[in-house]
Design an enzyme around this catalytic site. Structure first.
Site, short mmCIF file in Angstrom:
data_model
loop_
_atom_site.label_atom_id
_atom_site.label_comp_id
_atom_site.label_asym_id
_atom_site.label_seq_id
_atom_site.Cartn_x
_atom_site.Cartn_y
_atom_site.Cartn_z
N ASP A 155 0.83 -1.23 0.00
CA ASP A 155 0.00 0.00 0.00
C ASP A 155 0.85 1.27 0.00
OD1 ASP A 155 0.69 -0.33 2.71
OD2 ASP A 155 -1.33 0.12 3.47
N GLY A 194 -2.53 -4.75 18.48
CA GLY A 194 -1.16 -5.04 18.08
C GLY A 194 -0.98 -6.45 17.53
N SER A 196 -6.45 -2.95 14.98
CA SER A 196 -7.26 -2.30 16.01
C SER A 196 -7.12 -0.79 15.93
CB SER A 196 -6.84 -2.79 17.39
OG SER A 196 -5.55 -2.31 17.74
N GLU A 230 -2.37 8.42 12.05
CA GLU A 230 -1.18 7.61 12.35
C GLU A 230 0.09 8.26 11.80
OE1 GLU A 230 -1.41 3.48 12.75
OE2 GLU A 230 -3.59 3.42 12.55
N ASP A 272 -5.40 -0.18 5.88
CA ASP A 272 -6.16 -0.55 7.08
C ASP A 272 -7.42 0.30 7.23
OD1 ASP A 272 -4.00 -2.15 7.43
OD2 ASP A 272 -3.24 -1.16 9.24
#
Ligand code: ADP
Ligand code: MG
Length: 376
Positions: free
Chosen positions: A37, A123, A128, A161, A173
């Protein structure tokens, strides 16, 4: 700290009033297309049944008060002021990051009380973090009437992030958590963000097993891989490895070690995603297994993101006749394994694999998909 505490206080007990908004977002498993990605390539994730649940209610002031049931019954309410977001507060960075990127994008929210809980293991390569970001963004969209479509939510989650938490992740994600649902895989071109839902053929079902070895994306190794790809692209004169034609692989293999092998993983993995989509569409079950095993070998040998526990799970899959193929899923350095099995055989095969793993490994396996596991 990982599993949600069943005796953790609920929203009303913590904040003295009912919540106004309640939303969820799923974790994801990536069927194939790993570390492609951030190279502009192809991915094929699916939503998993495990989800992050968010409850919130707006406040009159500019405070955010946040509680996670995953931090245990003794977990406390953490607090910050909108506009005063500061990195370095552990899990609260994901919440602070959301209000930070919303403000940067010119989207206004007021203070709020927040309660969250997840049965996506933290993790473990099942994202998550994206489930938290997408669930919270959905909750704030509803509570404050923000104009945000699902792709924008994914892009904002990724910025949380990259720009705030400090984990330079690709967009897979968050796109999966925001856009995948049901049992169809999300075939995504991470450069154009064009996507298509590709159902699994009736004859196969996914298995997801958590190895119990946790990873950290903001930790060094993921960052190193990403930097290696960027360096290789620069040396090869392309903007992203996506732009490198397959016939240029020999040129890449002449780069200093280990860049050539990193490029080989990315090029062959992109091709495997396309071949997997083709096999799913045509119901060619026999083609699927070798693609998954080849992806695993490439992650283990060329990209060097596997660990012995994950390799063990993949090896155990090989002795199951109804398991077609298996591979490390997610960023690696621990995490989970995805497998495809003949429909109806997944639960028993997964239980046998987990039992054998528990005897041989120092960690314990958890079968996440299929959800209910009969005795082997
Ligand atoms: P993954 O996304 O593969 O699970 P990450 O390292 O990207 O792993 O994200 C995990 C981190 O996200 C946790 O360490 C924690 O800081 C945060 N997080 C995710 N879900 C929750 C939750 N329900 N409660 C508290 N923190 C969470
Ligand atoms: Mg994550």
């Amino acid at each position: 700290m990982r599993a949600p505490a069943d005796d953790a206080p609920r929203f009303e007990a913590l904040f003295g009033r009912p919540s106004r908004v309640r939303v969820r977002a799923p974790g994801r498993v990536n069927l194939i297309g790993e570390h492609t990605d951030y190279n502009g390539g192809f991915v094929l994730p699916m939503a998993i049944p495990q989800q992050t649940e968010v409850e919130l209610a707006p406040r009159e002031d500019r405070k955010v008060r946040a509680f996670s049931a995953n931090l245990g019954a003794a977990g406390k309410v953490d607090e910050y002021e909108l506009g005063q977001e500061k990195r370095g507060r552990g899990w609260l960075d994901y919440v602070q990051g959301v209000t930070y990127v919303l403000r940067e994008a010119g989207l206004t929210v007021g203070g709020f009380d927040l309660w969250l809980r997840s049965d996506v293991p933290l993790g473990s390569g099942l994202s998550s973090s994206a489930a938290l970001e997408v669930a919270l963004l959905r909750g704030l969209r509803e509570a404050f009437g923000l104009t945000l479509d699902d792709v924008r939510i994914a892009l904002l989650g990724q910025k949380v992030e990259c720009d705030f938490v400090g984990a330079p992740v690709g967009v897979m994600d968050q796109m999966a958590s925001s856009l995948a649902h049901g049992s169809a895989a999300l075939f995504l071109d991470t450069r154009s963000l064009q996507f298509e839902r590709v159902p699994l053929p009736a004859g196969v079902e996914p298995i997801v097993i958590n190895s119990g070895v946790t990873h950290s994306h903001s930790g060094g190794d993921y960052r190193v891989r990403r930097a290696e790809c960027e360096r290789a692209a620069k040396l090869l004169g392309v903007e992203q490895l996506r732009d490198l034609p397959d016939q240029d692989l020999p040129r890449a293999l002449a780069l200093p070690e280990p860049l050539g092998r990193r490029v080989r993983h990315v090029l062959t993995e992109n091709a495997r995603v396309l071949a997997t989509v083709q096999a799913l569409r045509s119901g060619d079950l026999a083609a699927l297994g070798p693609l998954l095993y080849a992806s695993h070998a490439s992650q283990r040998d060329d990209y060097e993101v596997s660990v012995p526990e994950i390799d063990l799970l993949v090896d155990l899959a090989r002795s199951e006749p109804d398991v077609l193929g298996a591979r490390l899923t997610g960023g690696g350095f621990g995490g989970s394994v995805v497998m495809l099995a003949r429909t109806g055989s997944g639960a028993a095969a997964a239980a046998r694999i987990a039992t054998r793993y528990d005897k041989q490994a120092t960690h314990r396996a958890t079968v996440l998909v299929p959800q209910s596991t009969p005795a082997p």
